[in-house]
Scaffold this motif. Structure first.
Motif, mmCIF file in Angstrom:
data_model
loop_
_atom_site.group_PDB
_atom_site.id
_atom_site.type_symbol
_atom_site.label_atom_id
_atom_site.label_comp_id
_atom_site.label_asym_id
_atom_site.label_seq_id
_atom_site.Cartn_x
_atom_site.Cartn_y
_atom_site.Cartn_z
ATOM 1 N N LYS A 279 34.418 68.836 55.905
ATOM 2 C CA LYS A 279 34.134 67.414 55.926
ATOM 3 C C LYS A 279 35.429 66.614 56.036
ATOM 4 O O LYS A 279 35.508 65.637 56.770
ATOM 5 C CB LYS A 279 33.460 67.057 54.597
ATOM 6 C CG LYS A 279 32.178 66.303 54.767
ATOM 7 C CD LYS A 279 31.670 65.886 53.409
ATOM 8 C CE LYS A 279 30.387 66.587 53.094
ATOM 9 N NZ LYS A 279 29.766 66.096 51.849
ATOM 10 N N GLU A 280 36.423 67.040 55.288
ATOM 11 C CA GLU A 280 37.710 66.352 55.251
ATOM 12 C C GLU A 280 38.366 66.352 56.644
ATOM 13 O O GLU A 280 38.860 65.324 57.106
ATOM 14 C CB GLU A 280 38.575 67.108 54.248
ATOM 15 C CG GLU A 280 39.806 66.385 53.800
ATOM 16 C CD GLU A 280 40.825 67.378 53.234
ATOM 17 O OE1 GLU A 280 40.433 68.515 52.849
ATOM 18 O OE2 GLU A 280 42.027 67.018 53.223
ATOM 19 N N GLU B 232 36.490 64.039 58.953
ATOM 20 C CA GLU B 232 36.844 62.632 58.714
ATOM 21 C C GLU B 232 38.204 62.314 59.343
ATOM 22 O O GLU B 232 38.390 61.237 59.897
ATOM 23 C CB GLU B 232 36.841 62.299 57.219
ATOM 24 C CG GLU B 232 35.459 62.078 56.620
ATOM 25 C CD GLU B 232 34.640 60.951 57.292
ATOM 26 O OE1 GLU B 232 35.227 59.981 57.806
ATOM 27 O OE2 GLU B 232 33.399 61.058 57.312
ATOM 28 N N LYS B 233 39.133 63.248 59.262
ATOM 29 C CA LYS B 233 40.437 63.046 59.913
ATOM 30 C C LYS B 233 40.275 62.916 61.414
ATOM 31 O O LYS B 233 40.931 62.110 62.064
ATOM 32 C CB LYS B 233 41.383 64.216 59.600
ATOM 33 C CG LYS B 233 42.096 64.041 58.289
ATOM 34 C CD LYS B 233 43.227 65.060 58.133
ATOM 35 C CE LYS B 233 43.771 64.946 56.689
ATOM 36 N NZ LYS B 233 44.468 66.150 56.262
ATOM 37 N N TYR C 94 37.606 61.829 63.029
ATOM 38 C CA TYR C 94 37.045 60.510 63.337
ATOM 39 C C TYR C 94 38.135 59.437 63.279
ATOM 40 O O TYR C 94 38.183 58.534 64.107
ATOM 41 C CB TYR C 94 35.949 60.119 62.328
ATOM 42 C CG TYR C 94 34.701 60.967 62.389
ATOM 43 C CD1 TYR C 94 34.137 61.322 63.613
ATOM 44 C CD2 TYR C 94 34.068 61.391 61.219
ATOM 45 C CE1 TYR C 94 32.976 62.091 63.648
ATOM 46 C CE2 TYR C 94 32.912 62.153 61.262
ATOM 47 C CZ TYR C 94 32.371 62.498 62.476
ATOM 48 O OH TYR C 94 31.227 63.249 62.509
ATOM 49 N N ALA C 95 38.996 59.531 62.277
ATOM 50 C CA ALA C 95 40.040 58.512 62.096
ATOM 51 C C ALA C 95 41.044 58.557 63.242
ATOM 52 O O ALA C 95 41.461 57.519 63.766
ATOM 53 C CB ALA C 95 40.732 58.718 60.761
ATOM 54 N N GLU D 189 33.142 59.778 66.858
ATOM 55 C CA GLU D 189 31.994 59.109 66.233
ATOM 56 C C GLU D 189 30.864 59.051 67.264
ATOM 57 O O GLU D 189 29.706 59.321 66.953
ATOM 58 C CB GLU D 189 32.340 57.672 65.803
ATOM 59 C CG GLU D 189 33.473 57.561 64.802
ATOM 60 C CD GLU D 189 33.003 57.659 63.353
ATOM 61 O OE1 GLU D 189 31.862 58.070 63.108
ATOM 62 O OE2 GLU D 189 33.826 57.333 62.472
ATOM 63 N N ARG E 116 29.979 54.684 64.495
ATOM 64 C CA ARG E 116 29.935 55.323 63.183
ATOM 65 C C ARG E 116 28.665 54.916 62.435
ATOM 66 O O ARG E 116 27.972 55.764 61.870
ATOM 67 C CB ARG E 116 31.159 54.952 62.352
ATOM 68 C CG ARG E 116 31.186 55.662 61.009
ATOM 69 C CD ARG E 116 32.413 55.294 60.188
ATOM 70 N NE ARG E 116 32.441 56.024 58.930
ATOM 71 C CZ ARG E 116 33.007 57.214 58.746
ATOM 72 N NH1 ARG E 116 33.599 57.825 59.752
ATOM 73 N NH2 ARG E 116 32.988 57.807 57.575
#
Lengths: 197, 197
Positions: free
Chosen positions: A109-110, A113-114, A116-117, A123, B124
């Motif tokens: 998950k981490e 998220e990275k 996506y950022a 996304e 998102r």
């Protein structure tokens, strides 16, 4: 490591630059799993979202009589895992097993998220992927309600022609919700060009 | 027009600037619909994704014997529509009807694409929304398989307490897959604190 099959899959939805591909590579972990290895067992929390580079995974649960029920097959080019357990951090109701020697790419998950950022295009990519999954789930429900076993079998082999040749019949029968004996009858009927209803 | 309820819904997932809220407003269309008006009929293509500002919508299909089967309720604060028909441009298998006088916000595909282009945060937002919808669909399948009618009813009223008070019993019974008579028995049993199995 060769992630061509992953980039082809992604390119169907969003176009990545070389730099974005490098970011994807740096966040993905590639593992090889031997046939019959479990990536997830009932009761464990699913920590990864998987993409299959080579091989085949199968998802199933075991009922009170210890009979296995296959809920999903996934082959190279597919994303898989147990979304519910992954998103909600709840114990998985399903097992995920390598049906062949496989090579898979996985994200925590981490790391996701990275991703996506750093590359917001993902996304969109996962939005469209989830949309397709939701529609496929709805299709499966309505087919289960309105199709005969014979129609479900024909639908399965036309949609996933490779899987029938790679997976033991008993798992396909279980996925279709019929006995292996009945699946054999359907196959024979099909070869003789006769359809059962 | 007051879109506060929509912005509260969106703020659970992404934070919008004032400028981004203005863009959202400029692309959304607000319509009012009288009770019993159809927003979509079986066979039509669903051209919109809806968000309910006030009121209640109900989705259903009609079987060969002309019996209505309710598949979904949606009240203020919910997104709804027929995703399959909307995404694939295929005739809808469902009807969507206003169960009360309602005020809804709607987006065409084209406007939604403009929204993604101008405010990528919405990729998102809808990714997470689709993820929640997929998990809710999976929950509904597994509950349908493993819960008794009584458990499904208790689950429904604890999850959607407002709906039971606003919608005729026959539609709730149809959504739960039971007869209205049986639902009345479940309600009485609950009031007397007795549960049927």
């Amino acid at each position: 490591m060769d992630l061509d099959i992953a980039f082809k899959n992604i390119a169907r939805i969003v176009q990545l630059t070389e730099n974005e591909k490098e970011i994807f590579k740096s966040l993905a972990e590639v593992i090889t799993v031997k046939r019959k290895t479990h990536l997830l067992r009932e009761g464990q929390i699913c920590r990864f979202e998987y993409f299959i580079l080579e091989g085949c995974l199968r998802s199933y649960y075991t009922d009170r009589s210890l009979v296995e029920h296959t809920t999903m097959f996934a082959i190279e080019g597919w994303w898989t895992g147990n979304l519910k357990s992954f998103v909600r951090n709840t114990p998985s109701e399903f097992n995920l097993v390598a049906q062949e020697n496989s090579k898979v790419l996985r994200f925590t998950k981490e790391k996701l998220e990275k991703l996506y950022a750093k590359v917001p295009k993902f996304e969109r990519f996962f939005r469209v992927l989830l949309q397709n999954r939701l529609l496929a789930t709805q299709d499966r429900i309505s087919q289960h309600l309105s199709f005969t076993a014979s129609q479900r079998y024909l639908q399965f082999i036309s949609k996933y022609p490779q899987i029938e040749q790679r997976v033991p019949l008993k798992h396909i029968a279980s996925y279709l919700g019929i006995t292996a004996t009945y699946l054999s009858r359907l196959r024979r009927a099909r070869m003789n060009n006769k359809f059962l209803h």
